[in-house]
Write a protein that holds these residues in place. Structure first.
Motif, mmCIF file in Angstrom:
data_model
loop_
_atom_site.group_PDB
_atom_site.id
_atom_site.type_symbol
_atom_site.label_atom_id
_atom_site.label_comp_id
_atom_site.label_asym_id
_atom_site.label_seq_id
_atom_site.Cartn_x
_atom_site.Cartn_y
_atom_site.Cartn_z
ATOM 1 N N ARG A 41 9.625 -20.939 -12.831
ATOM 2 C CA ARG A 41 9.881 -22.241 -13.473
ATOM 3 C C ARG A 41 10.483 -22.027 -14.864
ATOM 4 N N ILE A 87 13.037 -28.461 -6.663
ATOM 5 C CA ILE A 87 11.720 -27.880 -6.385
ATOM 6 C C ILE A 87 11.748 -27.487 -4.915
ATOM 7 N N ASP A 88 11.912 -26.192 -4.670
ATOM 8 C CA ASP A 88 12.229 -25.724 -3.324
ATOM 9 C C ASP A 88 11.031 -24.997 -2.711
ATOM 10 N N THR A 89 10.337 -25.692 -1.830
ATOM 11 C CA THR A 89 9.146 -25.097 -1.212
ATOM 12 C C THR A 89 9.420 -24.689 0.232
ATOM 13 N N TRP A 126 14.079 -33.247 -12.031
ATOM 14 C CA TRP A 126 13.448 -32.495 -10.939
ATOM 15 C C TRP A 126 13.773 -33.168 -9.605
ATOM 16 N N ASP A 176 12.626 -33.326 -5.839
ATOM 17 C CA ASP A 176 11.444 -32.891 -5.079
ATOM 18 C C ASP A 176 11.650 -32.892 -3.568
ATOM 19 N N LYS A 177 12.852 -33.284 -3.141
ATOM 20 C CA LYS A 177 13.144 -33.245 -1.704
ATOM 21 C C LYS A 177 14.651 -33.116 -1.562
ATOM 22 N N TYR A 178 15.088 -32.276 -0.653
ATOM 23 C CA TYR A 178 16.535 -32.205 -0.434
ATOM 24 C C TYR A 178 16.818 -31.985 1.038
ATOM 25 N N LYS A 195 12.675 -36.794 -8.491
ATOM 26 C CA LYS A 195 11.231 -36.975 -8.620
ATOM 27 C C LYS A 195 10.946 -38.069 -9.646
#
Ligand SMILES: [Zn+2]
Length: 352
Positions: A193, A206-208, A276, A278-280, A351
């Motif tokens: 980060r 934010i790549d999970t 940020w 949070d979804k892509y 986000k």
């Protein structure tokens, strides 16, 4: 001098010689055949072994600082038509004085030379594989797999942290953003980060979603993280261009991360107001044909809004493509070819 004295002196001389060699060795940092001693910059080629008549070279520079510190690897040209990061690393080499550097820089100038030479988008022209999908590679595999293996062993294996520097490929209109890949450990997430913020690009994904399988890590940055080395993937530049502003984003971003690691003087210039994501979602074409974008890179779109259309080679409309959710167009294809299974655009949700 008696004989035993002479042999004593000989043994002593050999020992001193070995000691000196070991000391030089300790001072030296090697990436394949490219070796730099403290206070030195060395450039050369990392060979990718030949198989089936195919081999290649990877141009690298090692800058070994006079003072101890972290080993940071900066990798450009994983996709050979992504030019601003490539320009930035040549400039960085000329700007870094090894006498004022703490630690070591590994610069991979053009990771994918076959793609650079043949000007190909996404794929290596010899095996049609995407280098950034075949990590950690395979020493007995195709050319791309062998290249990935060499990069994993010699670059990932030898660094403490890594930045995989991309941009929109020659067909992609893309706004700058950084992938913050997280989910390994809290410590690692905190480090990555900080790196993402220090690189300075405000849009951070934010790549999970990256694979946790170290034997099939796919992406270079992910390969580093799964081996305990903090890494980010950056994107700045687009459509095969070499705009000065994008070259500087890459150059200053890299230098800012070096400041974060205290490799050079100064404080990092972090992203002021990070956005940020949070979804892509990357939306792929279902058809071969031509793509007609209806929005520009960076546009905000609503859920279900038409983003573009695909027509077949006879001009018949095949599909109107919609935004899967409300968000930002991170990139959109800016040249006509649309191929089934290949990306058309990426939408990111901001986000709240
Ligand atoms: Zn790329």
């Amino acid at each position: 001098m008696i004989r035993s004295q002479r042999s004593c002196i000989l043994v002593l001389a050999v020992l001193i010689g070995l000691g000196l060699a070991a000391a030089v060795e300790a001072q030296e940092f090697a990436v394949g055949p490219v070796k730099a001693r403290r206070g030195n910059t060395e450039s050369g080629y990392l060979p990718v072994p030949e198989k089936d008549g195919l081999s290649t070279l990877i141009p690298v520079t090692v800058i070994r600082g006079s003072n101890p510190g972290k080993v940071l690897a900066l990798v450009a040209g994983t996709h050979g038509a992504e030019y601003p990061p490539i320009h930035a690393l040549y400039r960085l080499r000329d700007r870094i004085d090894p006498f004022r550097l703490s630690g070591t820089l590994i610069l991979v100038h053009i990771a994918n030379l076959p793609s650079f030479q043949k000007r190909t988008v996404y794929f290596n022209p010899f095996d049609f594989k995407n280098l950034n999908r075949v990590f950690p590679g395979d020493p007995n595999g195709t050319l791309s797999q062998r290249m990935a293996h060499v990069l994993t062993e010699e670059v990932v294996g030898k660094c403490d942290a890594l930045i995989d520097m991309h941009c929109g490929d020659a067909n992609e209109a893309l706004i700058p953003y950084t992938y913050w890949m997280l989910g390994e450990t809290k410590t690692m997430d905190d480090q990555t980060r900080e790196m993402a913020l220090a690189f300075g690009i405000p849009h951070i994904i934010i790549d999970t979603g990256r694979t946790k399988d170290i034997r099939d890590s796919k992406y270079l940055g992910n390969t580093a993280i799964l081996r305990g080395k903090p890494a980010i993937t950056t994107e700045a530049g687009y459509l095969g261009r070499s705009d000065e502003a994008d070259i500087l984003k890459n150059l200053y971003g890299a230098e800012s991360v070096m400041r974060l690691f205290k490799m050079i003087d100064g404080t990092p210039v972090t992203a002021k107001d990070p956005v940020w994501i949070d979804k892509y979602e990357v939306v792929n074409s279902r058809f071969d044909g031509l793509f007609y974008p209806r929005v520009k890179m960076g546009a905000m779109v609503g859920e279900g809004e038409i983003v573009g259309a695909v027509r077949d080679y006879l001009g018949n409309l095949k599909e109107e493509m919609k935004a899967p959710f409300a968000g930002l167009i991170l990139y959109i294809i800016g040249t006509p070819p649309a191929n089934a299974g290949e990306p058309l655009y990426e939408v990111g949700r901001i986000k709240k």
